[in-house]
Design an enzyme around this catalytic site. Structure first.
Site, PDB file in Angstrom:
ATOM      1  N   MET A 201      24.183   9.739   3.319  1.00  0.00           N
ATOM      2  CA  MET A 201      23.974  10.963   4.090  1.00  0.00           C
ATOM      3  C   MET A 201      24.204  10.710   5.584  1.00  0.00           C
ATOM      4  O   MET A 201      24.741  11.563   6.291  1.00  0.00           O
ATOM      5  CB  MET A 201      22.571  11.519   3.834  1.00  0.00           C
ATOM      6  CG  MET A 201      22.403  12.958   4.261  1.00  0.00           C
ATOM      7  SD  MET A 201      23.590  14.084   3.497  1.00  0.00           S
ATOM      8  CE  MET A 201      22.679  14.669   2.076  1.00  0.00           C
TER       9      MET A 201
ATOM     10  N   PHE B  48     -11.558  -8.357  13.001  1.00  0.00           N
ATOM     11  CA  PHE B  48     -10.421  -8.734  12.165  1.00  0.00           C
ATOM     12  C   PHE B  48     -10.083  -7.594  11.200  1.00  0.00           C
ATOM     13  O   PHE B  48     -10.941  -7.082  10.506  1.00  0.00           O
ATOM     14  CB  PHE B  48     -10.740 -10.018  11.382  1.00  0.00           C
ATOM     15  CG  PHE B  48      -9.618 -10.424  10.460  1.00  0.00           C
ATOM     16  CD1 PHE B  48      -8.391 -10.816  10.974  1.00  0.00           C
ATOM     17  CD2 PHE B  48      -9.777 -10.385   9.082  1.00  0.00           C
ATOM     18  CE1 PHE B  48      -7.342 -11.163  10.130  1.00  0.00           C
ATOM     19  CE2 PHE B  48      -8.740 -10.729   8.234  1.00  0.00           C
ATOM     20  CZ  PHE B  48      -7.519 -11.126   8.757  1.00  0.00           C
ATOM     21  N   GLN B  49      -8.845  -7.197  11.157  1.00  0.00           N
ATOM     22  CA  GLN B  49      -8.333  -6.096  10.333  1.00  0.00           C
ATOM     23  C   GLN B  49      -9.073  -4.780  10.593  1.00  0.00           C
ATOM     24  O   GLN B  49      -9.271  -3.981   9.691  1.00  0.00           O
ATOM     25  CB  GLN B  49      -8.360  -6.459   8.839  1.00  0.00           C
ATOM     26  CG  GLN B  49      -7.361  -7.569   8.524  1.00  0.00           C
ATOM     27  CD  GLN B  49      -7.119  -7.768   7.025  1.00  0.00           C
ATOM     28  OE1 GLN B  49      -8.020  -7.558   6.215  1.00  0.00           O
ATOM     29  NE2 GLN B  49      -5.926  -8.180   6.672  1.00  0.00           N
TER      30      GLN B  49
ATOM     31  N   GLU C 204       0.816  -1.222   0.000  1.00  0.00           N
ATOM     32  CA  GLU C 204       0.000   0.000   0.000  1.00  0.00           C
ATOM     33  C   GLU C 204       0.847   1.269   0.000  1.00  0.00           C
ATOM     34  O   GLU C 204       0.437   2.296  -0.529  1.00  0.00           O
ATOM     35  CB  GLU C 204      -0.964   0.005   1.190  1.00  0.00           C
ATOM     36  CG  GLU C 204      -2.086  -1.027   1.089  1.00  0.00           C
ATOM     37  CD  GLU C 204      -1.689  -2.409   1.594  1.00  0.00           C
ATOM     38  OE1 GLU C 204      -0.492  -2.616   1.922  1.00  0.00           O
ATOM     39  OE2 GLU C 204      -2.572  -3.291   1.653  1.00  0.00           O
TER      40      GLU C 204
ATOM     41  N   LYS D 190     -17.942  -1.732   5.268  1.00  0.00           N
ATOM     42  CA  LYS D 190     -18.358  -2.741   4.292  1.00  0.00           C
ATOM     43  C   LYS D 190     -19.867  -2.691   4.040  1.00  0.00           C
ATOM     44  O   LYS D 190     -20.319  -2.847   2.908  1.00  0.00           O
ATOM     45  CB  LYS D 190     -17.921  -4.121   4.794  1.00  0.00           C
ATOM     46  CG  LYS D 190     -17.554  -5.041   3.653  1.00  0.00           C
ATOM     47  CD  LYS D 190     -16.827  -6.288   4.109  1.00  0.00           C
ATOM     48  CE  LYS D 190     -16.737  -7.268   2.938  1.00  0.00           C
ATOM     49  NZ  LYS D 190     -16.019  -8.484   3.285  1.00  0.00           N
TER      50      LYS D 190
END
Lengths: 542, 41
Positions: free
Chosen positions: A500, A136-137, A74, A186
């Site tokens: 760096m 869940f999630q 993502e 959902k």
């Protein structure tokens, strides 16, 4: 609307019929896609998952008009959307699922927020009746992303979707642009409702993206400029975001004022413009930094006085009167006290100012910048571009890219030494050519951003210049590049260090008590060319 | 690389311990910009 019409006419063959609530209207999922079509979206960067599967299901019927690029993470999706926004000048769009899908967007949101990049993210969320149950999630994405979004909102009722998405696009692209996240449960994706069409948003109460310009401040600014002996313009990405490149050029050319760019303002004017004196900032050019403290009027256009640009504020341009043109009132007087604030869209304020300033030239003042460049050439640039040793420098490689692309390419950089070198030495002829993570300094930005940059402007060559450290942060996106056959040129500048970090250890910390962070040759044993100095130049020039 | 049709990956080995200059050292003002390591105080 075509797809929508088709769905309405043939209800038995569409996705709606498959839903348990198979009666009239359209689903929330379809409403999301209709909003995208109405907003002119053509490309979506996304990654599916349980809580956003209904939208993906509906996407099937839109595949002829909405091109979905399946990334590998993502974070890749949002950086790609940022790259798309930077080169197209339009809003980048992202799909991600709930929980880990949504949290993986956070770095990109923060990056887009600090770099004012218009992005709309749609995340799936668990059913509304499960919210707050540690489902869940499930994660509280609204609270997590509040500080890193310009606006975010959770939809639990599909009837809200058209108006909320209209607001999302309007907020993302208006005023000072930024990222917006819309979290849709959902049940709302599934819910059927009577759709009354999509109406674009162009007004929200108490939100003023286009401030009314106060003429008296413009007049005061013009007066200061006309009386100045050593005026200096510093400009940022506001010029590009405001699509005000022409207006900006007209202003500096009429007023004859030398102008330096911030890292994100770069390419708003061609890098070889006679009044362009280089880059500001910690690793910017010598002259613009040094002479900031010698100018008498400092005119800042669409930039925010980042600490990498100002250094210590109590030693910054104390001698100068400061004029600040910005669209975001919270930037005015934030870091640097202004003498004259010009709050407004620079597309509007610059022409007003141009009309009032006198035609002038400042040969002695501009000579000072030329003297500084000569000194920088002698002490730094000469060694970087023509080193005495056989070991390649990053500058030489960028110079070769300049020679081969003639300044026409989009160059996407990651974060670190290679970024600074690329931005110092790259040549650009046109706007929206420099894509980099400025404010947040996100390593891993370049590879996915280059994917989006290509979709944002398909006609141009995209070169992703990446260090060996940052490349390994998001290298999974090589899969996306291969799958969709995305024509980007990846140039890894490998110094086998986090360069760096190593530079700071050497200069400011006791190097001997720190472990050098050496990285192995990444592509060792890969079928990719690893070239030495001699054959790089020979090969690329042939 | 640039003439090749499609994506291309090129890894170039560059100097290991090169520093980027000029530099405004952390905590310094912009006019304290330095051109080389030796100038840092």
């Amino acid at each position: 609307m075509e797809t929508l019409q088709k769905i309405k006419e043939t209800p038995k063959e569409n996705t709606l019929a498959k839903t348990p609530l198979g009666y009239g209207g359209i689903s929330g999922s379809i409403a999301v896609l209709e909003a995208f079509i109405a907003e002119g979206v053509s490309t979506i960067f996304g990654y599916p998952g349980g809580a956003i599967m209904l939208i993906y299901d509906a996407l099937y019927d839109y595949h002829d008009r909405l091109n979905h690029i399946l990334v590998r993470h993502e974070q890749g999706a949002i950086h790609a959307a940022q790259g798309y926004a930077r080169t197209s000048g339009d809003v980048g769009v992202v799909f991600a699922t709930s929980g880990p899908g949504a949290t993986n967007l956070v770095t990109g949101l923060a990056d887009a927020m600090i770099d004012s990049t218009p992005v709309v993210c749609v995340t799936g969320q668990v059913f509304a009746h499960l919210l707050g149950t540690d489902a869940f999630q499930e994660t509280d994405v609204i609270n997590i992303t509040t500080p890193v979004t310009k606006w975010n909102y959770q939809v639990t009722d599909a009837t809200e979707i058209p108006a909320v998405l209209a607001k999302a696009f309007y907020i993302a692209r208006s005023g000072r642009p930024g990222p917006v996240l819309i979290d849709i449960t959902k049940n709302a994706q599934l819910q059927l409702f009577d759709y009354e069409g999509y109406e674009k948003c162009n007004h929200i109460r108490s939100y003023r993206p286009a401030p009314i310009v106060r003429k008296e401040y413009v007049e005061e600014a013009a007066k200061l400029i006309n009386e100045a002996e050593r005026p200096f313009v510093i400009f940022g990405q506001g010029v590009i975001l405001g699509k005000a490149e022409k207006e900006f050029k007209a202003f500096i050319e009429k007023a004859g004022i030398p102008a330096a760019w911030t890292i994100l303002g770069m390419s708003a004017i061609p890098t070889d413009h006679p009044l362009g004196v280089g880059m500001l900032g910690m690793h910017g050019n010598y002259g613009p930094n040094l002479l900031t403290n010698e100018c008498d009027v400092l005119i800042a256009v669409g930039m925010r006085f980042d600490d990498r640009v100002t250094g210590r504020l109590d030693k910054y341009a104390k001698q100068a009167k400061v004029i600040h043109l910005d669209i975001d009132p919270s930037e005015i007087d934030k870091n640097v006290k202004t003498t004259v604030p010009v709050w407004g869209d620079c597309k509007e304020t610059l022409p007003m100012l141009t009309k009032l300033v006198e035609h002038k030239v400042y040969p002695q003042w501009i000579q000072k910048f030329a003297d500084c460049i000569a000194k920088e050439k002698e002490k730094v640039i000469k060694q970087e571009l023509n080193p005495s040793s056989e070991i390649l420098t990053m500058g030489e490689v960028i110079e070769l890219v300049n020679e081969l692309t003639k300044g026409d390419a989009i160059i996407v950089t990651d974060v670190g030494q290679h970024q600074m070198v690329a931005c110092r030495y790259a040549k650009y002829n046109q706007s929206k050519s420099n894509v980099t993570s400025g404010g947040l300094g996100t390593m891993g930005f370049a590879l996915p951003a280059a994917i989006g940059a290509k979709f944002g402007d398909k006609k141009r060559t995209v070169v992703a210049v990446i260090g060996d450290g940052g490349f390994q942060m998001t290298l999974q996106e090589l899969g996306t590049i291969m799958q969709f056959d995305i024509d980007i040129k990846i140039l890894i500048l490998n110094n086998e260090f986090l360069g760096m970090v190593r530079q700071w250890q050497e200069l400011f910390h006791q190097k001997d008590i720190h472990l050098p962070i050496s990285l192995a040759r990444i592509l060792y044993n890969w079928p990719a060319p690893i070239v030495s100095k001699v054959n790089l130049f020979a090969k690329e020039k042939n | 690389m640039l003439n090749h049709k499609g994506s291309y990956l090129l890894e170039v080995m560059v100097g290991k311990e090169n520093n980027v200059f000029p530099m405004v050292p952390q905590g310094k003002g912009v006019s304290e910009v330095v051109l080389c390591k030796e100038d840092i105080q």
